[in-house]
Design a protein around this motif. Structure first.
Motif, PDB file in Angstrom:
ATOM      1  N   LEU A   1     -12.729 -82.211  11.715  1.00 14.33           N
ATOM      2  CA  LEU A   1     -11.568 -81.770  10.936  1.00 14.33           C
ATOM      3  C   LEU A   1     -11.658 -80.323  10.478  1.00 14.33           C
ATOM      4  O   LEU A   1     -10.645 -79.768  10.025  1.00 14.33           O
ATOM      5  CB  LEU A   1     -11.386 -82.674   9.709  1.00 14.33           C
ATOM      6  CG  LEU A   1     -11.254 -84.173   9.962  1.00 14.33           C
ATOM      7  CD1 LEU A   1     -10.962 -84.897   8.653  1.00 14.33           C
ATOM      8  CD2 LEU A   1     -10.167 -84.476  10.976  1.00 14.33           C
ATOM      9  N   CYS A   2     -12.820 -79.710  10.533  1.00  7.94           N
ATOM     10  CA  CYS A   2     -13.017 -78.367   9.982  1.00  7.94           C
ATOM     11  C   CYS A   2     -13.496 -77.394  11.059  1.00  7.94           C
ATOM     12  O   CYS A   2     -14.351 -77.739  11.890  1.00  7.94           O
ATOM     13  CB  CYS A   2     -14.037 -78.407   8.841  1.00  7.94           C
ATOM     14  SG  CYS A   2     -13.587 -79.520   7.476  1.00  7.94           S
ATOM     15  N   THR A   3     -12.963 -76.166  11.024  1.00  5.06           N
ATOM     16  CA  THR A   3     -13.361 -75.156  11.989  1.00  5.06           C
ATOM     17  C   THR A   3     -12.955 -73.783  11.485  1.00  5.06           C
ATOM     18  O   THR A   3     -12.225 -73.667  10.485  1.00  5.06           O
ATOM     19  CB  THR A   3     -12.744 -75.432  13.375  1.00  5.06           C
ATOM     20  OG1 THR A   3     -13.364 -74.589  14.349  1.00  5.06           O
ATOM     21  CG2 THR A   3     -11.244 -75.178  13.374  1.00  5.06           C
ATOM     22  N   THR A   4     -13.407 -72.727  12.173  1.00  5.32           N
ATOM     23  CA  THR A   4     -13.131 -71.351  11.775  1.00  5.32           C
ATOM     24  C   THR A   4     -12.454 -70.593  12.909  1.00  5.32           C
ATOM     25  O   THR A   4     -13.072 -70.383  13.961  1.00  5.32           O
ATOM     26  CB  THR A   4     -14.434 -70.616  11.393  1.00  5.32           C
ATOM     27  OG1 THR A   4     -15.124 -71.359  10.385  1.00  5.32           O
ATOM     28  CG2 THR A   4     -14.134 -69.224  10.878  1.00  5.32           C
ATOM     29  N   PRO A   5     -11.189 -70.208  12.756  1.00  7.09           N
ATOM     30  CA  PRO A   5     -10.535 -69.374  13.784  1.00  7.09           C
ATOM     31  C   PRO A   5     -11.340 -68.110  14.032  1.00  7.09           C
ATOM     32  O   PRO A   5     -11.917 -67.536  13.113  1.00  7.09           O
ATOM     33  CB  PRO A   5      -9.168 -69.074  13.173  1.00  7.09           C
ATOM     34  CG  PRO A   5      -8.922 -70.189  12.215  1.00  7.09           C
ATOM     35  CD  PRO A   5     -10.272 -70.528  11.646  1.00  7.09           C
ATOM     36  N   SER A   6     -11.354 -67.674  15.293  1.00  9.36           N
ATOM     37  CA  SER A   6     -12.188 -66.538  15.655  1.00  9.36           C
ATOM     38  C   SER A   6     -11.520 -65.721  16.748  1.00  9.36           C
ATOM     39  O   SER A   6     -10.922 -66.263  17.679  1.00  9.36           O
ATOM     40  CB  SER A   6     -13.566 -67.022  16.137  1.00  9.36           C
ATOM     41  OG  SER A   6     -14.269 -65.984  16.760  1.00  9.36           O
ATOM     42  N   GLU A   7     -11.644 -64.409  16.648  1.00 16.74           N
ATOM     43  CA  GLU A   7     -11.078 -63.528  17.658  1.00 16.74           C
ATOM     44  C   GLU A   7     -11.790 -63.684  18.990  1.00 16.74           C
ATOM     45  O   GLU A   7     -11.195 -63.513  20.050  1.00 16.74           O
ATOM     46  CB  GLU A   7     -11.169 -62.078  17.191  1.00 16.74           C
ATOM     47  CG  GLU A   7     -10.443 -61.100  18.091  1.00 16.74           C
ATOM     48  CD  GLU A   7     -10.449 -59.705  17.521  1.00 16.74           C
ATOM     49  OE1 GLU A   7      -9.943 -58.798  18.202  1.00 16.74           O
ATOM     50  OE2 GLU A   7     -10.954 -59.527  16.390  1.00 16.74           O
TER      51      GLU A   7
END
Length: 457
Positions: free
Chosen positions: A331-337
Motif C-alpha cells: 500500500l505504500c511507495t515513493t514516486p521517483s523521477e
C-alpha cells in the motif's frame, strides 16, 4: 327507420369523438437532486440514489451532500460513503416538456410502478409547456418499498405525466424512468465495508476489484497487479455495476515518518482519486495511475469500489486488522523521477513483437522488470539503457510481420525465464536453469560426442 338508425350511429360516434383521448410522450428537460443519472436512453432515463452514511453539512434539500467525513465509526475511518449522497428530505426534481395545451383542466400525476402517489409537488411553468415535479426521496422510497427512511435498496419504474383537456379531447403525456436506490449501512461494520483480499485468485466473497499493489512512477503511483472478483463488476444489488475505482491517499507529514502512522491517518476523507472503469478491458480499468504526487514523498493509499449510485464501498483491508493478508509494502511507495523513465509502462520491443502492450507476454516482462530489475541498481541501469535505445529497433520490428515472428521466437526463452522468476524467484530460477543447462550439456557430451569418439556414429 333507416335514417333514425343512421342518426343514432352518428350521435354515438360524435360522443366518442368528443370524449376521446390521445397519448403522447414527454421529453426530459433536466434532473436534479439525484446521486447520478443516465440519460443516454431518452425513452427511459435512469435515476440513481445512493444512501450511505450521514453528511456533516450540506443537507439543504436541494442538492446532494458528501458523507465521506472521515469520522471513526465502528473503530474504522474507512466505511461506505457517498460524495453525492442522497437523504430523505432531498427533493428529486424532474422537469419535462409536454405538447398538449394546458386547456381547462391540467392534471399532472406521478406513479411508482402502477400506483399513483400524491405527496408530491407538480407545477406547470413556461407558459404551459414545462412540468416541474418535486418528489422527496423519503416519499419515493416509501412508495417503492414502504421504507420512508430509504434504508432498503430497490429498482422501480417511476412515471411522471400530465393529462390535458382541450376541446373535449384529453391528451395524456408521460415519461417513465428507472429509479435505482442502493443503501449501505454505515453505522455497523458489515460485509460491504471491506473486500476480502484476493491477490491472484478472485474470491467469491467480493464484487468489483479486490487486490492491487502500489507501484511508483514519476509523480504518480500505479495501481499495479489489479485483480477483479469472480462476480466482475456486479454489485450486491442486482442490475447495478461499479463505474469507478477510487483511491484514498495520505502522504508522510515528516521525512521518514513510519508507514504505520501514515496508514493510521487514512480515512474516507483523505485525498481522493477516481479512475473510470472500462468494461472492454481486462482487467476493466481505463487508467491505473494516481497522478499529481510529489517525487521523493512517501505515500500510502487504499482502494475502494464506487458504483453508479456514487456509493464507495469494499475498501482495502488495512494491514494489521484481523484476517487481513495485505502488507504495508503493498500500500505504500515513493514516486521517483528515476522510475519515471517507465512513465507509460511500455516494453517497446516486446510490444512490437506481440502486437499490444496489454498482451500477457508483455505483462510477464513488465512483472519481471518491476519485481527484479527495478529493485537493484544494476537492473535500473539496464532498464535506463534499454528504454533509451529500444524504441528505434521496436519501430523496425513493427514494420515487418517476418521480423515480428523471428523476434517472438527469440523472446520465448527470455519469457520462460521471466515467468519462472516471477513464480519461483530470480535466483531459484537461475539455479534451476543453470543445472538444467549443465545436465543437457553433459548428456550431449556423453551420448553424442562420446559415441563419435568411439566411432559409433
Amino acid at each position: 327507420m333507416g335514417s333514425v338508425k343512421a342518426k343514432a350511429f352518428m350521435a354515438l360516434v360524435g360522443g366518442l369523438f368528443i370524449s376521446s383521448s390521445s397519448f403522447a410522450t414527454m421529453t426530459l428537460v433536466s434532473i436534479s437532486g439525484a446521486s447520478n443519472q443516465d440519460i443516454s436512453d431518452a425513452t427511459k432515463p435512469k435515476i440513481y440514489g445512493g444512501f450511505a452514511g450521514t453528511c456533516a453539512s450540506g443537507m439543504d434539500g436541494t442538492s446532494t451532500c458528501d458523507s465521506c467525513t472521515g469520522a471513526d465509526i465502528g473503530g474504522s475511518k474507512l466505511w461506505p460513503c457517498n460524495k453525492t449522497n442522497a437523504y430523505v428530505n432531498l427533493n428529486l426534481v424532474i422537469r419535462t416538456s409536454f405538447q398538449g395545451a394546458a386547456g381547462t383542466s391540467p392534471s399532472p400525476f406521478v406513479k411508482v410502478g402502477e400506483d399513483k402517489i400524491n405527496a408530491v409537488t407538480q407545477t406547470v411553468e413556461d407558459g404551459g409547456t414545462i412540468l416541474n415535479t418535486q418528489i422527496p426521496w423519503g416519499t419515493l422510497c416509501g412508495a417503492a418499498n414502504n421504507d420512508s427512511n430509504c434504508k432498503a435498496s430497490f429498482s422501480k419504474d417511476l412515471t411522471v405525466g400530465i393529462d390535458t383537456t382541450s376541446n373535449g379531447t384529453t391528451t395524456t403525456e408521460s415519461l417513465t424512468f428507472t429509479v435505482t436506490v442502493r443503501y449501505v449501512d454505515s453505522t455497523t461494520p458489515g460485509t460491504e465495508w471491506f473486500y476480502t483480499d484476493c491477490n491472484t485468485t478472485a474470491s467469491a466473497d467480493n464484487s468489483g476489484f479486490c487486490h492491487f499493489k502500489a507501484y511508483p512512477g514519476d509523480g504518480k503511483i500505479y495501481a499495479d497487479e489489479l485483480v477483479i472478483s469472480a462476480t466482475k463488476l456486479a454489485t450486491p444489488l442486482g442490475g447495478l455495476e461499479y463505474s469507478n475505482l477510487v483511491f484514498f491517499t495520505e502522504a508522510e507529514q515528516t521525512t521518514g515518518e513510519a508507514e504505520t502512522a501514515i496508514l493510521a491517518r487514512l480515512s474516507n476523507a483523505s485525498t481522493y482519486y477516481s479512475v473510470s472503469v472500462n468494461k472492454s478491458a481486462d482487467p476493466p480499468v481505463a487508467d491505473d495511475r494516481i497522478t499529481g504526487l510529489d517525487n521523493g514523498v512517501h505515500y500510502c493509499t487504499v482502494m475502494a469500489n464506487q458504483d453508479t449510485t456514487g456509493i464507495i464501498s469494499f475498501f482495502t483491508p488495512i494491514p494489521g486488522t484481523p484476517g487481513s493478508p495485505v502488507t504495508v509494502a503493498e500500500l505504500c511507495t515513493t514516486p521517483s523521477e528515476v522510475i519515471g523513465l517507465l512513465d507509460d509502462k511500455h516494453c517497446f520491443i516486446a510490444t512490437a513483437a506481440f502486437g499490444s502492450d496489454m498482451a500477457p507476454e508483455v505483462q510477464s516482462f513488465r512483472d519481471f522488470r518491476n519485481k527484479f530489475l527495478l529493485t537493484h541498481s544494476w537492473g535500473r541501469s539496464f532498464v535506463k539503457f534499454y528504454y533509451k535505445h529500444s524504441p528505434y529497433y521496436a519501430n523496425l520490428i513493427a514494420e515487418s510481420e517476418v521480423s515480428k515472428g523471428f523476434v517472438r521466437v527469440g523472446l520465448w526463452p527470455l519469457l520462460f525465464f521471466a515467468r519462472m522468476s516471477v513464480a519461483f524467484g530470480f535466483w531459484t530460477t537461475l539455479v534451476i536453469l543453470s543445472l538444467a543447462t549443465l545436465s543437457i550439456i553433459e548428456l550431449y557430451r556423453r551420448l553424442v560426442l562420446g559415441r563419435r569418439f568411439r566411432g559409433e556414429l
